[in-house]
Design an enzyme around this catalytic site. Sequence first.
Site, short mmCIF file in Angstrom:
data_model
loop_
_atom_site.label_atom_id
_atom_site.label_comp_id
_atom_site.label_asym_id
_atom_site.label_seq_id
_atom_site.Cartn_x
_atom_site.Cartn_y
_atom_site.Cartn_z
N ARG A 61 4.18 44.46 -8.43
CA ARG A 61 5.26 45.65 -8.61
C ARG A 61 4.60 46.74 -9.55
NH1 ARG A 61 9.00 41.15 -9.04
NH2 ARG A 61 8.62 41.43 -11.03
N GLU A 98 4.59 30.98 -19.33
CA GLU A 98 5.49 30.16 -20.12
C GLU A 98 4.90 28.81 -19.75
OE1 GLU A 98 10.14 29.20 -20.47
OE2 GLU A 98 9.53 30.86 -19.36
#
Length: 178
Positions: A61, A98
């Site tokens: 993006r 993460e």
Amino acid sequence: MSVFDYESRIVNIPDYPEPGVIFKDIMPLIGDAEALGSAVKEIADHFRDLGVTKVVGPEARGFLIGAPVAYELGVGFVPARKPGKLPRAVNKQEYSLEYGTDSLEMHKDALSPDDKVLLVDDLVATGGSIEAAAELCRKAGAEVSGFGFILELEFLSPRVAISKKFPGIDVFSLIQVK
């Protein structure tokens, strides 16, 4: 403070991609010519006087926002891609996720020490991918001049993370989610 109502063009998707996460979908903003044009101009205007020579956007993006910002500034756009997507010699930079790591690559000849780079992405959360893209710019000898985003997940403190690695470099976002 933005005068345009960008937030009304962001759709919250609960429990995506996993339970407890609220995904911020910017595609309605991208699909609205007036909103996209305003966002691109506002990000470009914020950095217009820095003498930027290239805009770098991380996959994917970051391409959607970075390329039109580069056009608005009258400079070139350089993609920071996922591994294996670029056909020539590349520099590679890993970053933490993460649950593990990922990496970005950039053509070795995409930037030079003469370049002043603006890094642009749709959203900044922890800062990992944009920091990796900035490190790729540094590996090429380019100067990192600023960071621009549509959305900033302020509650994850990305500005703190970015400023530790890139002190004194301006971070700008149109929307800050608390």
